[in-house]
Design a protein around this motif. Structure first.
Motif, PDB file in Angstrom:
ATOM      1  N   THR A  44      -4.052   6.760  -2.976  1.00 30.34           N
ATOM      2  CA  THR A  44      -3.609   5.773  -1.997  1.00 30.34           C
ATOM      3  C   THR A  44      -4.217   4.416  -2.314  1.00 30.34           C
ATOM      4  OG1 THR A  44      -3.480   7.456  -0.269  1.00 30.34           O
ATOM      5  CG2 THR A  44      -3.578   5.168   0.455  1.00 30.34           C
ATOM      6  N   GLY A  45      -3.374   3.376  -2.270  1.00 31.59           N
ATOM      7  CA  GLY A  45      -3.856   2.023  -2.522  1.00 31.59           C
ATOM      8  C   GLY A  45      -2.717   1.094  -2.839  1.00 31.59           C
ATOM      9  N   ARG A  48       5.173   7.188  -1.043  1.00 32.42           N
ATOM     10  CA  ARG A  48       5.416   6.838   0.359  1.00 32.42           C
ATOM     11  C   ARG A  48       4.848   5.459   0.652  1.00 32.42           C
ATOM     12  NH1 ARG A  48       2.937   8.381   5.410  1.00 32.42           N
ATOM     13  NH2 ARG A  48       1.449   9.700   4.267  1.00 32.42           N
ATOM     14  N   LEU A  49       5.678   4.625   1.257  1.00 33.34           N
ATOM     15  CA  LEU A  49       5.278   3.269   1.609  1.00 33.34           C
ATOM     16  C   LEU A  49       4.460   3.277   2.896  1.00 33.34           C
ATOM     17  CD1 LEU A  49       5.519   0.176   1.192  1.00 33.34           C
ATOM     18  CD2 LEU A  49       7.703   0.286   2.413  1.00 33.34           C
ATOM     19  N   LEU A  50       3.337   2.553   2.896  1.00 26.42           N
ATOM     20  CA  LEU A  50       2.471   2.448   4.063  1.00 26.42           C
ATOM     21  C   LEU A  50       2.360   0.990   4.512  1.00 26.42           C
ATOM     22  CD1 LEU A  50      -0.513   4.638   2.767  1.00 26.42           C
ATOM     23  CD2 LEU A  50       1.420   5.413   4.153  1.00 26.42           C
ATOM     24  N   GLY A  84      -6.641   2.713  -6.985  1.00 28.24           N
ATOM     25  CA  GLY A  84      -7.349   3.721  -6.226  1.00 28.24           C
ATOM     26  C   GLY A  84      -8.731   3.246  -5.818  1.00 28.24           C
ATOM     27  N   PRO A  85      -9.478   4.053  -5.073  1.00 24.22           N
ATOM     28  CA  PRO A  85     -10.815   3.638  -4.614  1.00 24.22           C
ATOM     29  C   PRO A  85     -11.810   3.433  -5.746  1.00 24.22           C
ATOM     30  CG  PRO A  85     -10.371   5.947  -4.098  1.00 24.22           C
ATOM     31  CD  PRO A  85      -9.089   5.370  -4.551  1.00 24.22           C
ATOM     32  N   ARG A 113       0.846  -1.186   0.000  1.00 25.46           N
ATOM     33  CA  ARG A 113       0.000   0.000   0.000  1.00 25.46           C
ATOM     34  C   ARG A 113       0.883   1.238   0.000  1.00 25.46           C
ATOM     35  NH1 ARG A 113      -3.633   2.912   3.854  1.00 25.46           N
ATOM     36  NH2 ARG A 113      -2.390   1.994   5.537  1.00 25.46           N
ATOM     37  N   VAL A 114       0.605   2.161  -0.884  1.00 21.63           N
ATOM     38  CA  VAL A 114       1.416   3.363  -1.032  1.00 21.63           C
ATOM     39  C   VAL A 114       0.493   4.576  -1.135  1.00 21.63           C
ATOM     40  CG1 VAL A 114       3.311   2.147  -2.179  1.00 21.63           C
ATOM     41  CG2 VAL A 114       1.489   3.173  -3.560  1.00 21.63           C
TER      42      VAL A 114
END
Length: 323
Positions: free
Chosen positions: A35-36, A64-66, A48-49, A11-12
């Motif tokens: 984000t996704g 950015r890595l999540l 994405g959503p 997830r990024v």
């Protein structure tokens, strides 16, 4: 700082510039985030959503890595506590919220201090106590600095080394141990203790210069848990090993810990490592584990991608700092 290069499936959050429509319609902002899960890197595509979003390389400001799911600091401590019981070193002490571990210098994890308690800080008195403890054992003072548990501002810039990704998954329904075999129908054997050959293969595979008794003390150590040592043989020769543990976090969750997976270079990509992992995972479930965790170096793209394909996802990260 902690190894921010994502793998496919991670997830990024991608911040990118907005391109104005060709018809000249004005836009009210110039940048946005998506984000996704990361679908691909070339081209950069994120789920994405509302579906896949492709972002041009020259429009990207940052990636950015999540963690795979939203994770609380308290959950990070739970996983770190179970992992510390899984690979605890030979000597241990608690100093101002830090767990200090020593294992004769064999592996960073067994010879570093981890901030397991919410009271852990890096004030001058704590740093001095940690330095003294390791000096008494002839070891360099090494901190395992876990993201979010220690403020980034307390870490001197450029001092973090060997960043690690902590990956987790649920394991209520793993493959049956009876159905898992290595190539040529050679079974995976799991023993309660490691043989000298097992220890030697693991040490040689790491390329460490350490005496076998010291290495054995480290791989045999566990706190309030149990261990299983997997072996795969071909024509009588040991070609694959792995170590599994079941330890309990403070919240009562039984965690399977996967460590020390190695296979001989001549049998790589032939399913030996997968057989070891599957058999140990089934063993972990048989002994009550419901979740699994492992650590992989952030720059080991091959291993990181392989474990993600097995269902693991990023939970949190840490790295090492020498005092």
């Amino acid at each position: 700082m902690f190894g921010d290069r994502p793998q496919i499936g991670d997830r990024v959050v991608v911040r990118h510039r907005i391109t104005a429509p060709s018809d000249g319609t004005p836009v009210g902002y110039t940048r946005t985030d998506v984000t996704g899960p990361l679908l691909s890197t070339d081209p950069l595509r994120v789920q994405g959503p509302d579906g896949p979003v492709q972002v041009a390389a020259d429009a990207v400001d940052s990636v950015r890595l999540l963690s795979r799911e939203t994770v609380r600091n308290s959950e990070i401590r739970q996983v770190e506590s179970a992992a510390a019981n899984n690979w605890p070193g030979v000597e241990r002490a608690h100093v101002q919220g830090w767990l200090l571990r020593a294992g004769g210098g064999f592996t960073r994890r067994a010879n570093s201090a981890a901030p397991l308690d919410v009271t852990a800080r890096l004030d001058d008195a704590t740093v001095a106590a940690i330095r003294d403890w390791y000096a008494d054992r002839g070891l360099p003072p090494l901190l395992a600095v876990v993201e979010r548990l220690i403020p980034i501002g307390h870490i001197p810039a450029g001092t973090l080394e060997a960043p690690v990704h902590v990956l987790v998954r649920d394991i209520e329904h793993p493959p049956s141990a009876q159905s898992v075999t290595a190539p040529s129908d050679t079974p995976v054997t799991i023993r309660d203790a490691a043989s000298d050959e097992w220890v030697r293969s693991y040490v040689d595979g790491r390329g460490d210069r350490v005496d076998l008794p010291t290495a054995r003390q480290v791989v045999d150590a566990v706190v309030d848990g149990r261990l299983g040592f997997a072996e795969v043989r071909r024509d009588g020769r040991l070609v694959g090993v792995g170590r599994g543990s079941v330890t309990t976090a403070p919240d009562g969750t039984a965690w399977f810990g996967l460590t020390a997976v190695w296979c001989s270079p001549d049998v790589r990509r032939l399913g030996v490592a997968r057989a070891v992992v599957d058999a140990l995972t089934a063993w972990g479930v048989d002994h009550g584990a419901t979740r699994a965790q492992l650590q992989v170096e952030a720059d080991n793209d091959v291993a990181g991608a392989w474990y993600r394909r097995l269902g693991y996802g990023l939970h949190h990260r840490y790295g090492y700092v020498r005092l």
